[in-house]
Design an enzyme around this catalytic site. Sequence first.
Site, PDB file in Angstrom:
ATOM      1  N   CYS A  98       4.317  28.745  15.604  1.00 37.81           N
ATOM      2  CA  CYS A  98       3.729  27.404  15.720  1.00 37.81           C
ATOM      3  C   CYS A  98       3.308  27.186  17.166  1.00 37.81           C
ATOM      4  O   CYS A  98       4.155  27.154  18.066  1.00 37.81           O
ATOM      5  CB  CYS A  98       4.731  26.330  15.293  1.00 37.81           C
ATOM      6  SG  CYS A  98       4.133  24.639  15.531  1.00 37.81           S
ATOM      7  N   CYS A 135      12.223  20.916  16.451  1.00 41.31           N
ATOM      8  CA  CYS A 135      11.762  22.295  16.640  1.00 41.31           C
ATOM      9  C   CYS A 135      12.928  23.275  16.743  1.00 41.31           C
ATOM     10  O   CYS A 135      12.785  24.460  16.414  1.00 41.31           O
ATOM     11  CB  CYS A 135      10.889  22.387  17.891  1.00 41.31           C
ATOM     12  SG  CYS A 135       9.360  21.434  17.811  1.00 41.31           S
ATOM     13  N   LYS A 180      -7.135  11.365  -1.888  1.00 40.28           N
ATOM     14  CA  LYS A 180      -5.754  11.849  -1.958  1.00 40.28           C
ATOM     15  C   LYS A 180      -5.056  11.342  -3.206  1.00 40.28           C
ATOM     16  O   LYS A 180      -4.416  12.104  -3.934  1.00 40.28           O
ATOM     17  CB  LYS A 180      -4.974  11.405  -0.726  1.00 40.28           C
ATOM     18  CG  LYS A 180      -3.548  11.949  -0.660  1.00 40.28           C
ATOM     19  CD  LYS A 180      -2.624  11.087   0.170  1.00 40.28           C
ATOM     20  CE  LYS A 180      -2.228   9.821  -0.553  1.00 40.28           C
ATOM     21  NZ  LYS A 180      -1.241   9.023   0.189  1.00 40.28           N
ATOM     22  N   CYS A 218       9.541  18.503  10.754  1.00 42.37           N
ATOM     23  CA  CYS A 218       8.365  18.325  11.616  1.00 42.37           C
ATOM     24  C   CYS A 218       8.010  16.842  11.673  1.00 42.37           C
ATOM     25  O   CYS A 218       6.969  16.406  11.182  1.00 42.37           O
ATOM     26  CB  CYS A 218       7.191  19.151  11.086  1.00 42.37           C
ATOM     27  SG  CYS A 218       5.849  19.367  12.277  1.00 42.37           S
ATOM     28  N   CYS A 240      13.646  24.714  13.335  1.00 47.08           N
ATOM     29  CA  CYS A 240      12.468  25.125  12.574  1.00 47.08           C
ATOM     30  C   CYS A 240      12.260  26.631  12.718  1.00 47.08           C
ATOM     31  O   CYS A 240      12.299  27.185  13.824  1.00 47.08           O
ATOM     32  CB  CYS A 240      11.235  24.380  13.078  1.00 47.08           C
ATOM     33  SG  CYS A 240       9.704  24.813  12.232  1.00 47.08           S
TER      34      CYS A 240
END
Length: 403
Positions: free
Chosen positions: A369, A359, A282, A352, A362
Site C-alpha cells: 500500500c 496501518c 451505487k 482502513c 494491516c
Amino acid sequence: MSLSHKRSSLPEENLMRRTSSFHSAVTLFELPTPKPTDDDAETECPPRRSKRLRTVVRPSSMDDAPANGGAAGMSLDMNEMRGAEARRSSRRHDMNDGGEVIASTSSRTLRSPGLSTSRKRQRDQDVLSPLKKPKATPQSSESAPSAPARWREAYDRIKGMRSRIVAPVDTMGAGAAQLGETVPKNQRFATLVSLMLSSQTKDEVTSAAVRKLREAVGGSLSAEAILAAEDKVISEAICKVGFWRRKTDYIKRTAKRLQYDYSGDIPKTVDELCSLPGVGPKMSILALHVGWKINAGVGVDVHVHRITNRLGWHTPPTKTPEATRLNLQAWLPEDLRPTFTGLLVGFGQTICLPVNPRCDACDLNDGLCPSGSGTTPRSVDDISATTNHGSPSGPLVVIELQS
C-alpha cells in the site's frame, strides 16, 4: 397643448361657449366631446394580462385522466408537463449515492414538521408526467484504464483480513433489510429503502431506522404500506438518519412510482432504478445485486472510493465515487463485482479508517500500500474482531494479538 393651438386647429363655430360663473364679462370656450370611431377602437390598448398563474386541476391518478383530454380544467398539456419535468430536474439533488450530494434544506424547512406544498405537488407530478426512456448510465471510463500492478495481491490480502473480521456492513448492511420480510417483492423494496436511508448515515443507524419504519407502517415494508402511511409517521421513524426530511419525500415518491409503473416491485435495470427519486448508480447496482442477483457493476461508496485511491489503483487519482466506479468497471473482473463493495466497506469500517487508519494491523503495510504509515506491520494472522452494536458512538473494533 396650448389654448391658442386648440382654437387654431378647430373652427370657432365648433367650440362650445359659456359665460363664466365668476364674472359675467368672461366667456369660456370648451372643446366638444369627440365621438368614438372605428379607427379609435383599433388603436385602443389591449387589456393587461394578469400575472397570476393559471391553476390546472390534475386528476388524482392516471386512471382518472380523460381519454380524449376532457374539459379544459382537466386537460393534460404535454408541453406544460415536460416543462414541469425540466424544472424539477434542474432543482433535484440526488442523495450522496456514489458522489451525489443531498441539497441542504433552509432553516425554514428544518422547522417545518411536514413536507412543503411544492414537494407534495411534485410527488403527484411524478405519476402524471409521461413515461420517458430512462437516461443511460455510463458503465466504464472513456479512457479505458488498465488494471493496476499487484492489485490482485492486495485484493487477496484484504479478503484474508476480512475473513477474520465481522464489520457492521456484514450484519446491518443493505442485505440485512430483506431478512425482516417474507414476500420476495417486499424484500427487494426493503433493500432499496435501506440503501436510500444509508446515504451519509452509519449502518447501525440505518438498520435501526429500517426496523422502526417497518413497525410504523404495519409490520412489513412495501410500496403499498408506504403510500398508506402519513408523511409524519415516516419522518418520525427515520428521523435519526441524515437528511431524513428529504429522504421522507424521496421514499414516498419512489413508492408511488413503483406502485404505478412496476406493480410495487423494483425494476431490473440500473437505468430504470436511477430514474427513481433519490436513487443513484451505487444504490441501483447494490439493489440489483441483493434483490435480483443481477451483476450490474461495482457499487462505490466513500469507503471504496477512499481505499482504492489509497492503494493507488487510479491514475490519476479519482475525485468522486462515480469516477472511481467507472474506472473500476473498466478492469475489475465481473465475477468479483457482487462481493467487492461489501469486502472493501468492511475493511474501511474496521482497519482502513478515514481518520487514523490502523496501518499497524494491516497486511498491506509492507510496501504493497503506497499510503501505508511505513511502520513495521504486526502479525495479523490471528486477528479476531468483534463489534459493539450497543455503543452510541459506533462500532468498537477489538484487535487481539496472540503470540
